[in-house]
Design a protein around this motif. Sequence first.
Motif, mmCIF file in Angstrom:
data_model
loop_
_atom_site.group_PDB
_atom_site.id
_atom_site.type_symbol
_atom_site.label_atom_id
_atom_site.label_comp_id
_atom_site.label_asym_id
_atom_site.label_seq_id
_atom_site.Cartn_x
_atom_site.Cartn_y
_atom_site.Cartn_z
ATOM 1 N N SER A 1 -7.792 0.432 -10.514
ATOM 2 C CA SER A 1 -7.077 0.759 -11.987
ATOM 3 C C SER A 1 -8.002 0.411 -13.341
ATOM 4 C CB SER A 1 -5.663 1.056 -12.247
ATOM 5 O OG SER A 1 -5.472 1.925 -10.581
ATOM 6 N N ARG B 101 -0.280 5.581 3.382
ATOM 7 C CA ARG B 101 -0.749 6.717 2.152
ATOM 8 C C ARG B 101 -1.837 7.925 2.633
ATOM 9 N NH1 ARG B 101 -1.919 3.001 -1.825
ATOM 10 N NH2 ARG B 101 -3.299 3.518 -2.580
ATOM 11 N N GLU C 197 -5.022 0.112 -5.174
ATOM 12 C CA GLU C 197 -6.658 0.340 -5.733
ATOM 13 C C GLU C 197 -6.515 -0.129 -6.882
ATOM 14 O OE1 GLU C 197 -3.307 2.370 -6.240
ATOM 15 O OE2 GLU C 197 -2.613 0.605 -7.531
ATOM 16 N N GLY D 269 0.700 -1.213 -0.242
ATOM 17 C CA GLY D 269 -0.163 -0.040 -0.478
ATOM 18 C C GLY D 269 0.483 1.816 -0.403
ATOM 19 N N TYR E 182 1.181 2.704 -8.827
ATOM 20 C CA TYR E 182 0.001 1.022 -8.367
ATOM 21 C C TYR E 182 0.623 1.190 -7.316
ATOM 22 C CZ TYR E 182 -0.963 1.817 -13.372
ATOM 23 O OH TYR E 182 -2.320 2.456 -14.541
ATOM 24 N N SER E 183 0.025 1.075 -6.241
ATOM 25 C CA SER E 183 0.461 0.394 -4.548
ATOM 26 C C SER E 183 -0.750 0.201 -3.675
ATOM 27 C CB SER E 183 0.709 1.682 -4.353
ATOM 28 O OG SER E 183 0.140 2.460 -3.866
ATOM 29 N N GLY F 112 -2.207 8.541 -2.618
ATOM 30 C CA GLY F 112 -2.041 7.187 -2.969
ATOM 31 C C GLY F 112 -0.537 6.898 -1.645
ATOM 32 N N ASN G 85 -3.675 3.009 5.688
ATOM 33 C CA ASN G 85 -3.556 2.105 5.059
ATOM 34 C C ASN G 85 -3.811 0.678 5.393
ATOM 35 O OD1 ASN G 85 -2.344 0.683 2.661
ATOM 36 N ND2 ASN G 85 -0.150 0.828 3.713
ATOM 37 N N LYS H 116 -2.955 -4.214 -0.702
ATOM 38 C CA LYS H 116 -2.456 -3.246 0.025
ATOM 39 C C LYS H 116 -1.892 -4.428 0.635
ATOM 40 C CE LYS H 116 -5.253 1.168 0.599
ATOM 41 N NZ LYS H 116 -6.780 0.435 -0.484
#
Length: 298
Positions: free
Chosen positions: A263, A240, A261, A236, A258-259, A245, A287, A274
């Motif tokens: 998309s 965050r 989520e 995550g 990208y961590s 993010g 997070n 996460k």
Amino acid sequence: MIGLLLIFLLIVVLLSFRIFYENHTFVMRYYEVEKKMGSQDEGGWKIVFLSDLHNKEYGSGNQRLLGAIRREAPDLILVGGDMLIRSTGEKSEHAAAFLERLPAIAPVYCANGNHEQKMKECEETYGEAYRKYRKRLADSGIHMLENEADTIWIRGQRMQIGGLEIPVSFFTKQFPWKHHETYREESPEKQMPGQFDLRPVSEGGPYKILLAHQALYAETYAGWGMDLVLCGHLHGGVVRLPGIGGVISPQLTLFPKYSGEHSRFRDCDIIVSKGLGGHSIPIRLFNRAEVIVIRQKS
């Protein structure tokens, strides 16, 4: 001055309590993915996605975690790697004991993360620990995917599920991160898509899911023709920030795209977990650890 110091100490105490809370709880995170035109499924399927447990236990024997998964009654359970902490074997017990109970809930497909991969690549250090761990999972009915793709039918939907192995060198801590542009050229795993029927679902192809632990290459995977890419590894972003993010990746990449989520890239859904545990930096702030539940829109 004393007032400012007291305010600072209060903030530190509150943040410490929050970090403790987030390190000992998890949430159920729900995402929906589009139904692909041409799909003949009988109804919206449900997938549970787990990643980065790192031997964490939620209740004795992970009963809280198992109970949460059972209540979802998923059609399929997918595991994205780093469920243990690399070791000669003693640190894999909690992860193995948890995972081998999952096939009683739903079919389970499991890919490796960097911790499993390092144990596999470095037998001179870790001995037979990986092979014993893998055998234990396989004997319980878990489908282990090591640069392999399997076909499965879920509610009338033909799916292909692939597990990508990424060499340990592509997880090294570097600043600045050097592998963004070299992955295609250096990694033999670029041939992985050859195991898939890459026809779109609308043309009779299967719904294609790729388990790929390293999220920094998410768009590369999507470009291979996948319908759903599932990643983890970045925890995550540790901390965050609203509207931003994740703050940092294990590769010391700041603000990774990208961590943690859901998309869309081209015609592919990218979901990054996460994770459920921690390792090098045992901190979570804003997070929450998570179990991801993916539903297909009807």
